[in-house]
Design an enzyme around this catalytic site. Structure first.
Site, mmCIF file in Angstrom:
data_model
loop_
_atom_site.group_PDB
_atom_site.id
_atom_site.type_symbol
_atom_site.label_atom_id
_atom_site.label_comp_id
_atom_site.label_asym_id
_atom_site.label_seq_id
_atom_site.Cartn_x
_atom_site.Cartn_y
_atom_site.Cartn_z
ATOM 1 N N THR A 199 0.848 -1.190 0.000
ATOM 2 C CA THR A 199 0.000 0.000 0.000
ATOM 3 C C THR A 199 0.883 1.238 0.000
ATOM 4 O O THR A 199 1.946 1.263 0.618
ATOM 5 C CB THR A 199 -0.939 0.020 1.214
ATOM 6 O OG1 THR A 199 -0.175 -0.099 2.415
ATOM 7 C CG2 THR A 199 -1.939 -1.132 1.140
ATOM 8 N N ASP A 204 -6.236 -3.466 6.582
ATOM 9 C CA ASP A 204 -6.994 -4.713 6.660
ATOM 10 C C ASP A 204 -8.050 -4.791 5.553
ATOM 11 O O ASP A 204 -8.277 -5.849 4.969
ATOM 12 C CB ASP A 204 -7.673 -4.830 8.021
ATOM 13 C CG ASP A 204 -6.685 -4.747 9.169
ATOM 14 O OD1 ASP A 204 -5.584 -5.310 9.047
ATOM 15 O OD2 ASP A 204 -7.014 -4.095 10.180
#
Length: 339
Positions: A240, A280
């Site tokens: 990310t 998550d």
């Protein structure tokens, strides 16, 4: 398709609004935790998702079980026992003041659990995917052993394994993390990391990048992904990419490496409501994309869009449907009222 996640679910206590801890006169209570957040996301997408942990038999532990059930997560493998539910306190940041987390999770039920508490042959029956994060083995030596036993059992059954590195400096040292996580990585097919994890855990750093200033080098993260895949044999590496403008505003995207090609998502400018659980929700999106057989670029866009939406939702859980995520991934980012 059945996904098993293993980890700790905690009680989250947060001052109302943007109050600081020292100002707080009341705290909002909710539940959350890395692997539990993934299970909730997947259940919301219609996937059969189970969360494995150990929780005390008292009402606070039951509250966590009830909350997971509320969002469709299978709780039948949760072991009851031990003394306490871990707690984390969250102070929301604003503008140039960062958010702050204080943990009170020592000797929680999952941290003191034993390998004998979990029957992995039964838990993994008809499962196709197993997910854990680097937070769980950091909780204790016994929790690390439980993770290893789960990974070995999953490999024996041919189950795909994913791990979000999720390094937490207040849980263990970089040296200990590298040692323990290095042993677990041989069982992992999909590795998920952020801009700092690969450097903190394995000493693999992206050149020409500075997460503090928000400077991100695509070529640098290509090198990181390739180095991780080469060292551990991962089939996929996802990273990310967060450009922090302030505590309230980030640019958000990600990259995916499948051993042959590199894929980069579109970038979203996100005004943050709650960033906890953002990683998550990205991991859950990637798991869903893989289970549904999405092409790499499409799957990456789905995962990034899912995480983008999570930043707009209070609490740890990403309470969105697959259709909502797909609409954003397909370009409907106006935020206009839907009637």
């Amino acid at each position: 398709m059945k996904v098993i996640t293993l980890g700790e679910i905690m009680l989250r206590l947060a001052p109302e609004g943007y109050s600081r801890f020292v100002q707080a006169v009341s705290y909002g209570a909710s539940y959350g935790g890395g692997e539990a957040n993934v299970a909730v996301s997947l259940a919301g997408y219609g996937i059969d998702a189970a969360f494995v942990t150990k929780l005390p038999k008292h009402e606070i532990g039951q509250g966590a079980v009830n909350k997971l059930r509320e969002f469709g997560v299978d709780t039948s493998f949760i072991i009851r026992g031990g003394g306490r539910v871990g707690i984390y306190y969250l102070e929301k940041g604003a503008s140039q003041r960062p958010s702050k987390v204080i943990y009170d999770r020592a000797n929680s039920s999952i941290a003191t659990a034993a390998q004998a508490d979990f029957d992995w042959d039964k838990i993994f029956d008809r499962a196709s995917w197993f997910h854990f994060t680097g937070i769980t083995p950091a909780l204790s030596e016994s929790a690390a052993a439980i993770c290893m036993a789960a990974c070995k059992a999953a490999k024996q059954k041919g189950i795909t394994v994913s791990c979000d590195l999720n390094y937490r400096a207040n849980l263990w040292t970089r040296e200990k993390a590298g040692e323990v996580m290095g042993g677990l990585m041989e069982y992992v097919n999909l590795c998920i990391a952020n801009e700092e994890d690969s450097s903190d855990v394995f000493g693999i750093k992206a050149p020409d990048s500075d997460v503090t200033s928000g400077k991100i080098s695509h070529d640098g993260y290509k090198e990181v992904a390739a180095a991780l895949a080469k060292r551990f044999g991962f089939k996929q590496v996802a990273i990310t990419l967060r450009e922090s403008i302030s505590a309230n505003d980030n640019n958000w995207g990600a990259m995916l490496y499948d051993g042959n090609d590199y894929y980069f998502s579109k970038k979203y400018s996100v005004h943050i409501v709650d960033r906890v659980g953002g990683g998550d929700s990205f991991g859950a999106g990637l798991i869903y994309a893989n289970l549904k057989g999405m092409p790499a670029q499409e799957g990456l866009e789905f995962a990034v869009a899912a995480s983008c939406l999570k930043h707009t939702i209070e609490g740890d859980f990403n309470l969105v449907s697959a259709d909502e995520v797909k609409k954003l991934a397909d370009g409907n980012a106006s935020g206009r009222v839907q009637r």
